[in-house]
Design a protein around this motif. Structure first.
Motif, mmCIF file in Angstrom:
data_model
loop_
_atom_site.group_PDB
_atom_site.id
_atom_site.type_symbol
_atom_site.label_atom_id
_atom_site.label_comp_id
_atom_site.label_asym_id
_atom_site.label_seq_id
_atom_site.Cartn_x
_atom_site.Cartn_y
_atom_site.Cartn_z
ATOM 1 N N HIS B 365 0.855 -1.181 0.000
ATOM 2 C CA HIS B 365 0.000 0.000 0.000
ATOM 3 C C HIS B 365 0.892 1.232 0.000
ATOM 4 O O HIS B 365 1.643 1.455 0.954
ATOM 5 N N GLU B 398 -1.368 -1.019 -7.365
ATOM 6 C CA GLU B 398 -2.170 -1.677 -6.328
ATOM 7 C C GLU B 398 -3.514 -2.141 -6.880
ATOM 8 O O GLU B 398 -4.025 -3.199 -6.495
ATOM 9 N N THR B 417 -8.072 -2.227 -1.653
ATOM 10 C CA THR B 417 -7.042 -1.190 -1.826
ATOM 11 C C THR B 417 -7.339 0.109 -1.081
ATOM 12 O O THR B 417 -6.470 0.951 -0.960
#
Lengths: 426, 471
Positions: B365, B398, B417
């Motif tokens: 992340h 991501e 996400t």
């Protein structure tokens, strides 16, 4: 735009955002005599939200003619390209430090840092959402902001649904009521919780009246129904305390609910920078040169306060860009010496300080509509206003002669009914 | 959550396991609306299965989070008292903690409270500190458990509601879309629908009632207002409205507790919002409706005995993991182990698979790594330098990773996400996320849904004239 892959390590001015504010600020900085300007934007094309505003009505003040949003943006862009500006699009500014080290990232350059002589913040605004006003009910698909619907329709050739209720009478919602009607989407009505419309009068007329779309004032959506997709909404009238009267509620069938309930300045970077913010505008506190509480960091446009006309954004940003360039080249004007504050029926005032040695344009927003009023600048100046509404910004030219005999350091601006006795203008 | 935990637990052994889910992605039932609290273990009363399994479950979360690469933080909790009657209840809670040998449970006085949590109501006179409590993102845990299980051979059938189960004879036959599934054992972890599933094999138990909980999510601006999860002093019927610092740094307030007839009634209400904010403000006066960015509700499955129902039934091979209300998330890993053990006792051959893959890579992340790390990631893969969701700093890399891991819907992307979960609630990134989902699957934009069938997001212009919208 071709992505810019060669960035300098240092720029005279870095402008964050390539919407109307960013473009005008960058242009003005270049015209004022700085050599290197970098303008950064998250989107692939510069122009900001203007790119999805394909309707006309832009530029009447600034260019003296009526343009569409993309046309208005292109005029600035053409000028900018003539001035050899660096434009980094598809590029996100991660951080700006108080000593103006800008961290940015894009597929073209990776994660990079550039040092800026001055920074102009022009990040614009985001739309308030359903969550912000806590509309009760289920959470189906089909509830979206008017701006997202506008992007779907105008930029992507898609439709948000077949029958769309609009909550809030903000300008984007009004524009979308017309746009969707033209696209064949039914718009059963626009519902506004306040007793007055929140958009420009010309948009009420041209987008609703001309298309027979009803505007229901003092009415709001009290529940959203639908498990997977919106099936209907319950609407109810509200009392003068804005409390809904559920005994008079009824449902409206629709598959889409667009929220046009206001804009919020995007000040995440400003907060990281530790700028002083004004709770009434939700934007940075600025001087008459649009400088924030950090040296060499300027701001303009919707990031400072929400405007209703792009032309005023451009005006304000030209001032910010000019002063950013003056800051870099050591030609700053004398500091402000008078603080402005909001008085009766004034919600916000921008800029927050002025200088008595030059002319300023001060922008105000009123709290409630008022017919026939006085606008009073302390004891030094007053002028008649015919009709003021919260949706339309009031501008006031403050001339040095108003302040010739004023020796204080703060002035309050009031807007009061005209049945109170007026004073003679100085 | 319960089904996901059991499924992963079963894949440790040489077994043929299928997870059947009615929603289009796992965790999309009650789990996605869970508060995400891993309870400290001291709140539950002794003599119940809930009480037994909460502390057992709590102790398994650290390892689970490490193995599966989802976020878990032991932020601790405080249960607060406003008067002497409350203090008596607090003493009982602290005693429960001591009885279970839970480390660190102690009662704090006002000075310690002001020092540790200065933003709490100054009228609070005492609090139980529960340092073992934590927070996770429940949906991340669900995804990670199932991704790990699938990597270990789990068959996953989503968007497949169970329509019938044939019992009798040698085994059971489960009808859930596609080919019927022949099996020796069925584990009913159908949440609010567990009663309906049990009825399919003729069982009258468990009965499941719905108890709705509304939650309100607040802007990250308030992130540091409290460090620990704040509980009011519980009443005999309710844990009350809590103030929860979520794993991602937002503050959540809730949940309400309201009996509902409709087990899918996940509507939030004006009354729920008012109650929640009034009660949350009593704990932390700085909390305001103005900071609300999103709200949602989930329905807890409450069994007739008000306790967990875990184990075999009178129908051979049919097991329940039902009535898993709070602290069900906390207890989930322990419930899974308990149930698998019971299956073994019932004759299921639990031969360990030496090749069991216990770990999963932790998804990257951008928001939670340093600028230096992000710079390196972007050098290797320039998609890490393209921001899709600006509020939560989610990059295109991501999004692609989430799609690779199984996200099929906008909500699936969001829960993996955080794209669209921040303060603008998807105002800017929704269209981009949809484009990436469409490009990856070759679907049209009008085929992309929020969370499965019927939740279409946009129409093509040529769909306007048709009588029906897509389903």
């Amino acid at each position: 735009m071709m992505p810019l892959s060669n960035l300098r390590d240092e720029y005279d001015t870095v402008v964050v955002g390539a919407g109307p504010a960013g473009m005008a600020a960058a242009l003005s900085a270049l015209r004022t005599g700085v050599e290197t300007v970098l303008m950064v934007d998250r989107e692939v094309e510069p122009g900001g939200i203007l790119n999805q505003c394909i309707h006309n009505g832009f530029g009447l003040h600034h260019f003296g003619e009526e343009l569409t949003g993309p046309e208005y943006a292109q005029r600035f862009l053409t000028d900018l390209l003539d001035h050899h500006i660096d434009i980094a699009t598809d590029c996100y500014v991660l951080d700006v430090t108080p000593d103006r080290l800008v961290t940015l990232m894009s597929p073209a350059v990776g994660v990079r840092q550039v040092l800026a002589g001055a920074v102009v913040l022009a990040m614009g605004a985001r739309e308030r959402t359903r969550g912000a006003i806590r509309i009760p009910g289920q959470r189906p698909s089909g509830v979206m902001t008017a701006g997202l619907a506008q992007k779907f329709v105008n930029q992507m050739g898609l439709l948000p649904g077949k029958r769309a209720v609009i909550l809030g009478s903000g300008d984007i919602g009004l524009i979308m009521a017309r746009r969707m009607t033209l696209e064949g989407v039914e718009v059963p009505g626009v519902f506004e919780i306040m007793p007055h419309a929140n958009g420009l009068t010309r948009n009420i007329v041209q987008c609703l009246h001309d298309f027979d779309i009803p505007l229901h004032l003092s009415t709001t959506v009290v529940e959203i129904h639908g498990r997977d997709r919106v099936e209907k909404v319950t609407v109810a009238p509200v009392d003068d305390q804005l409390r809904p009267d559920l005994s008079r509620a009824h449902t409206v069938k629709c598959d889409t609910l667009l929220a046009s309930i206001g804009l919020i300045p995007e000040n995440e970077l400003s907060q990281k920078l530790g700028l002083r913010l004004d709770p009434t505008t939700a934007g940075p506190v600025v001087t008459s040169t649009m400088e924030t509480s950090r040296d060499g960091v300027f701001a303009a446009g919707n990031v400072v306060h929400i405007h209703d006309l792009v032309d005023f954004v451009s005006q304000e940003a030209l001032l910010a860009g000019e002063n950013a360039a003056r800051y870099v080249t050591g030609r700053r004007p004398p500091a402000d010496n008078i603080k402005l504050s909001s008085g009766a029926n004034v919600a916000s005032v921008v800029p927050h300080t002025i200088s008595s040695d030059r002319e300023h344009t001060v922008y105000l927003r009123v709290r409630k509509p008022m017919e026939k009023s006085w606008l009073r600048l302390g004891d030094v100046y007053e002028k008649r206003l015919r009709y003021v509404v919260p949706a339309e910004m009031v501008s006031l030219k403050v001339r040095p002669r108003f302040l010739e005999h004023f020796h204080g350091d703060s002035l309050t601006i009031d807007i009061v009914p005209r049945d109170e006795p007026g004073r003679e203008e100085p | 959550m319960i089904g996901c935990a059991i499924a992963r637990e079963l894949t440790r052994y040489r077994l043929d396991v299928v997870l059947v889910e009615s929603e289009v992605e796992v965790g999309f039932g009650t789990s996605k609306s869970n508060s995400g609290i891993i309870h400290g273990g001291h709140h539950t009363e002794p003599g119940t299965l809930k009480g037994e399994l909460a502390w057992a479950g709590n102790q398994r979360w650290v390892r689970l989070a490490q193995e599966l690469g989802f976020g878990f933080r032991r932020n601790g909790d405080l249960t607060v008292a406003f008067d002497e009657a409350d203090v008596e209840v607090l003493e009982k809670i602290a005693q429960q903690g001591r009885d279970r040998d839970i480390p660190g449970v102690e009662i704090w006085g006002p000075d310690k409270i002001r020092l540790e949590e200065p933003n709490l109501n100054q009228d609070i006179i005492a609090a139980v500190d529960g340092p073992t409590a934590g927070v996770v993102n429940p949906y991340e845990a669900c995804f990670a458990l199932v991704e790990c299980a699938v990597a270990n051979g789990l068959g996953l059938r989503v968007g497949a509601p169970v329509t019938a189960i044939e019992a009798g004879g040698d085994g059971l036959l489960v009808h859930a879309g596609g080919e019927p599934i022949e099996t020796q054992f069925v584990i009913n972890a159908a949440g609010v629908h567990a009663e309906k599933v049990a009825r399919m094999v003729g069982l009258l138990e468990p009965t499941i009632r719905g108890r709705k909980g509304e939650e309100y999510l607040l802007d990250k601006r308030l992130a540091s207002i409290v460090q620990r999860t704040i509980f009011p002093c519980p009443t005999p019927t309710s844990k009350g409205i809590l103030v929860i610092p979520t794993f991602d740094g937002t503050i959540m307030v809730g949940p309400t507790a309201q009996a509902v007839e409709d087990l899918e009634d996940v509507a939030t209400t004006a009354v729920g919002a008012a109650t929640t904010f009034d009660l949350a403000r009593r704990l932390v006066p700085g909390i305001s409706e103005r900071d609300c960015i999103a709200e949602f509700a989930g329905v807890r499955a409450v069994a007739g005995n008000n306790d967990f129902v875990v184990g075999p039934t009178s129908v051979p091979g049919f097991f329940n993991a039902a009535g898993i209300q709070s602290p069900g998330l906390t207890a989930a890993p322990a419930i899974a182990e308990m149930l698998v053990h019971m299956l073994g006792e019932a004759g299921l051959d639990l031969l360990p698979r030496p090749e069991f893959k216990r770990t999963m890579p932790r998804p990257v992340h951008a928001a939670s790594i340093s600028v230096g790390e992000l710079t390196e990631m972007a050098e290797r893969d320039r998609r890490f330098a393209r921001v899709v969701c600006r509020c939560e700093l989610v990059t295109e890399a991501e999004i692609h990773d989430a799609i690779d891991r199984g996200a099929r819907t906008l909500d699936g992307l969001k829960f993996r996400t955080r794209a669209g979960m921040g303060r603008c609630q998807g105002g800017f990134c929704t269209s981009r996320c949809m484009q990436l989902l469409a490009a990856e699957s070759g679907a049209a934009m009008s085929d992309i849904t929020k969370r499965g069938d019927g939740s279409w997001l946009v129409l093509d212009r040529n769909q306007l004239g048709t009588a029906e919208v897509p389903t």
